[in-house]
Design a protein around this motif. Structure first.
Motif, PDB file in Angstrom:
ATOM      1  N   ASN A 100       0.812  -1.218   0.000  1.00  0.00           N
ATOM      2  CA  ASN A 100       0.000   0.000   0.000  1.00  0.00           C
ATOM      3  C   ASN A 100       0.845   1.268   0.000  1.00  0.00           C
ATOM      4  N   GLY A 101       2.160   1.111  -0.184  1.00  0.00           N
ATOM      5  CA  GLY A 101       3.037   2.257  -0.349  1.00  0.00           C
ATOM      6  C   GLY A 101       3.696   2.782   0.913  1.00  0.00           C
ATOM      7  N   PHE A 102       3.501   2.112   2.043  1.00  0.00           N
ATOM      8  CA  PHE A 102       4.126   2.575   3.279  1.00  0.00           C
ATOM      9  C   PHE A 102       5.593   2.170   3.319  1.00  0.00           C
ATOM     10  N   LYS A 103       6.391   2.992   3.981  1.00  0.00           N
ATOM     11  CA  LYS A 103       7.836   2.763   4.061  1.00  0.00           C
ATOM     12  C   LYS A 103       8.286   2.414   5.479  1.00  0.00           C
ATOM     13  N   ALA A 104       7.398   2.558   6.462  1.00  0.00           N
ATOM     14  CA  ALA A 104       7.762   2.264   7.842  1.00  0.00           C
ATOM     15  C   ALA A 104       6.523   1.842   8.625  1.00  0.00           C
ATOM     16  N   VAL A 105       6.770   1.041   9.655  1.00  0.00           N
ATOM     17  CA  VAL A 105       5.713   0.576  10.554  1.00  0.00           C
ATOM     18  C   VAL A 105       6.042   1.055  11.959  1.00  0.00           C
ATOM     19  N   TYR A 106       5.046   1.595  12.629  1.00  0.00           N
ATOM     20  CA  TYR A 106       5.163   2.035  14.020  1.00  0.00           C
ATOM     21  C   TYR A 106       4.277   1.133  14.869  1.00  0.00           C
ATOM     22  N   THR A 107       4.760   0.768  16.033  1.00  0.00           N
ATOM     23  CA  THR A 107       3.924   0.042  16.979  1.00  0.00           C
ATOM     24  C   THR A 107       4.430   0.314  18.383  1.00  0.00           C
ATOM     25  N   SER A 108       3.573   0.104  19.356  1.00  0.00           N
ATOM     26  CA  SER A 108       3.990   0.178  20.757  1.00  0.00           C
ATOM     27  C   SER A 108       3.356  -0.999  21.479  1.00  0.00           C
ATOM     28  N   VAL A 109       4.158  -1.683  22.273  1.00  0.00           N
ATOM     29  CA  VAL A 109       3.692  -2.898  22.938  1.00  0.00           C
ATOM     30  C   VAL A 109       4.196  -2.931  24.372  1.00  0.00           C
ATOM     31  N   LYS A 110       3.564  -3.766  25.180  1.00  0.00           N
ATOM     32  CA  LYS A 110       3.934  -3.916  26.585  1.00  0.00           C
ATOM     33  C   LYS A 110       4.445  -5.325  26.890  1.00  0.00           C
ATOM     34  N   SER A 111       3.996  -6.304  26.152  1.00  0.00           N
ATOM     35  CA  SER A 111       4.315  -7.707  26.403  1.00  0.00           C
ATOM     36  C   SER A 111       5.783  -8.005  26.095  1.00  0.00           C
ATOM     37  N   GLN A 112       6.503  -8.542  27.070  1.00  0.00           N
ATOM     38  CA  GLN A 112       7.923  -8.837  26.864  1.00  0.00           C
ATOM     39  C   GLN A 112       8.159  -9.854  25.748  1.00  0.00           C
ATOM     40  N   PRO A 113       7.367 -10.939  25.636  1.00  0.00           N
ATOM     41  CA  PRO A 113       7.586 -11.842  24.505  1.00  0.00           C
ATOM     42  C   PRO A 113       7.388 -11.145  23.150  1.00  0.00           C
ATOM     43  N   LEU A 114       6.438 -10.233  23.069  1.00  0.00           N
ATOM     44  CA  LEU A 114       6.221  -9.495  21.824  1.00  0.00           C
ATOM     45  C   LEU A 114       7.363  -8.503  21.580  1.00  0.00           C
ATOM     46  N   ILE A 115       7.851  -7.878  22.631  1.00  0.00           N
ATOM     47  CA  ILE A 115       9.019  -6.998  22.504  1.00  0.00           C
ATOM     48  C   ILE A 115      10.196  -7.789  21.942  1.00  0.00           C
ATOM     49  N   ASN A 116      10.445  -8.973  22.500  1.00  0.00           N
ATOM     50  CA  ASN A 116      11.551  -9.808  22.037  1.00  0.00           C
ATOM     51  C   ASN A 116      11.370 -10.206  20.573  1.00  0.00           C
ATOM     52  N   LEU A 117      10.140 -10.530  20.184  1.00  0.00           N
ATOM     53  CA  LEU A 117       9.870 -10.914  18.794  1.00  0.00           C
ATOM     54  C   LEU A 117      10.103  -9.743  17.846  1.00  0.00           C
ATOM     55  N   LEU A 118       9.650  -8.557  18.219  1.00  0.00           N
ATOM     56  CA  LEU A 118       9.861  -7.390  17.362  1.00  0.00           C
ATOM     57  C   LEU A 118      11.352  -7.093  17.195  1.00  0.00           C
ATOM     58  N   LEU A 119      12.114  -7.242  18.243  1.00  0.00           N
ATOM     59  CA  LEU A 119      13.563  -7.061  18.136  1.00  0.00           C
ATOM     60  C   LEU A 119      14.167  -8.103  17.201  1.00  0.00           C
ATOM     61  N   GLU A 120      13.676  -9.323  17.311  1.00  0.00           N
ATOM     62  CA  GLU A 120      14.135 -10.410  16.429  1.00  0.00           C
ATOM     63  C   GLU A 120      13.811 -10.110  14.966  1.00  0.00           C
ATOM     64  N   LEU A 121      12.701  -9.403  14.734  1.00  0.00           N
ATOM     65  CA  LEU A 121      12.269  -9.071  13.368  1.00  0.00           C
ATOM     66  C   LEU A 121      12.829  -7.729  12.895  1.00  0.00           C
ATOM     67  N   ASP A 122      13.877  -7.253  13.540  1.00  0.00           N
ATOM     68  CA  ASP A 122      14.610  -6.045  13.143  1.00  0.00           C
ATOM     69  C   ASP A 122      13.862  -4.744  13.361  1.00  0.00           C
ATOM     70  N   TYR A 123      12.953  -4.713  14.305  1.00  0.00           N
ATOM     71  CA  TYR A 123      12.333  -3.448  14.674  1.00  0.00           C
ATOM     72  C   TYR A 123      13.308  -2.689  15.561  1.00  0.00           C
ATOM     73  N   GLY A 124      13.391  -1.397  15.343  1.00  0.00           N
ATOM     74  CA  GLY A 124      14.252  -0.557  16.170  1.00  0.00           C
ATOM     75  C   GLY A 124      13.478  -0.037  17.353  1.00  0.00           C
ATOM     76  N   LYS A 125      14.067  -0.205  18.534  1.00  0.00           N
ATOM     77  CA  LYS A 125      13.414   0.237  19.764  1.00  0.00           C
ATOM     78  C   LYS A 125      13.722   1.703  19.988  1.00  0.00           C
ATOM     79  N   ASP A 126      12.686   2.477  20.282  1.00  0.00           N
ATOM     80  CA  ASP A 126      12.837   3.907  20.545  1.00  0.00           C
ATOM     81  C   ASP A 126      13.586   4.101  21.856  1.00  0.00           C
ATOM     82  N   SER A 127      14.641   4.872  21.814  1.00  0.00           N
ATOM     83  CA  SER A 127      15.455   5.074  23.015  1.00  0.00           C
ATOM     84  C   SER A 127      14.692   5.808  24.109  1.00  0.00           C
TER      85      SER A 127
END
Length: 143
Positions: A100-127
């Motif tokens: 659909n033409g998007f160049k970036a995905v934003y998300t915010s999560v609380k679950s530690q397993p989901l945080i770990n998965l997003l890191l595994e999938l190359d999501y950059g964590k906001d400092s």
């Protein structure tokens, strides 16, 4: 595993999918999110005859979209079924966003397993989340 896309704003989505995710919110003791606040682009992963997890893609007027309201059945599974289901869900939503033409995905999560998965999938964590916001972790990924 397969993905099904749905819209909780139409009859099929309201009658078939919304009761599933509402039940999951109840199982996790979270308040149900009214359909009026959910995007028209929902996605849910099904394994055999059982739904595992869901999320929504919010399209914006910029090159960044939002994937939000991740939810899953509370039931425990053997092996990596839930993790693999979430990975497929995220990958398919990324593919849809990119098509659909998007160049970036934003998300915010609380679950530690989901945080770990997003890191595994190359999501950059906001400092900023490391500077005191302990309720949510923000991620952005270029696609």
């Amino acid at each position: 595993m397969e993905i099904e896309f749905f819209n909780v704003h139409n009859n099929e989505g309201k009658e078939k999918y919304y009761p599933i995710v509402s039940k999951w919110w109840e199982e996790w003791k979270w308040p149900s999110i009214s359909p009026e606040f959910l995007s028209t682009t929902g996605a849910i992963i099904k394994h055999e005859d059982e739904y595992i997890c869901a999320a929504w893609l919010y399209q914006t007027d910029s090159l960044m979209c939002v994937v939000d309201f991740f939810i899953s059945v509370k039931k425990k599974f053997s092996g990596n079924l839930k993790k693999d289901s979430l990975k497929l869900l995220i990958n398919k939503l990324e593919e849809l966003a990119q098509s659909n033409g998007f160049k970036a995905v934003y998300t915010s999560v609380k679950s530690q397993p989901l945080i770990n998965l997003l890191l595994e999938l190359d999501y950059g964590k906001d400092s900023a989340t490391e500077k005191g916001d302990i309720n949510m972790t923000v991620f952005i990924k270029l696609i």
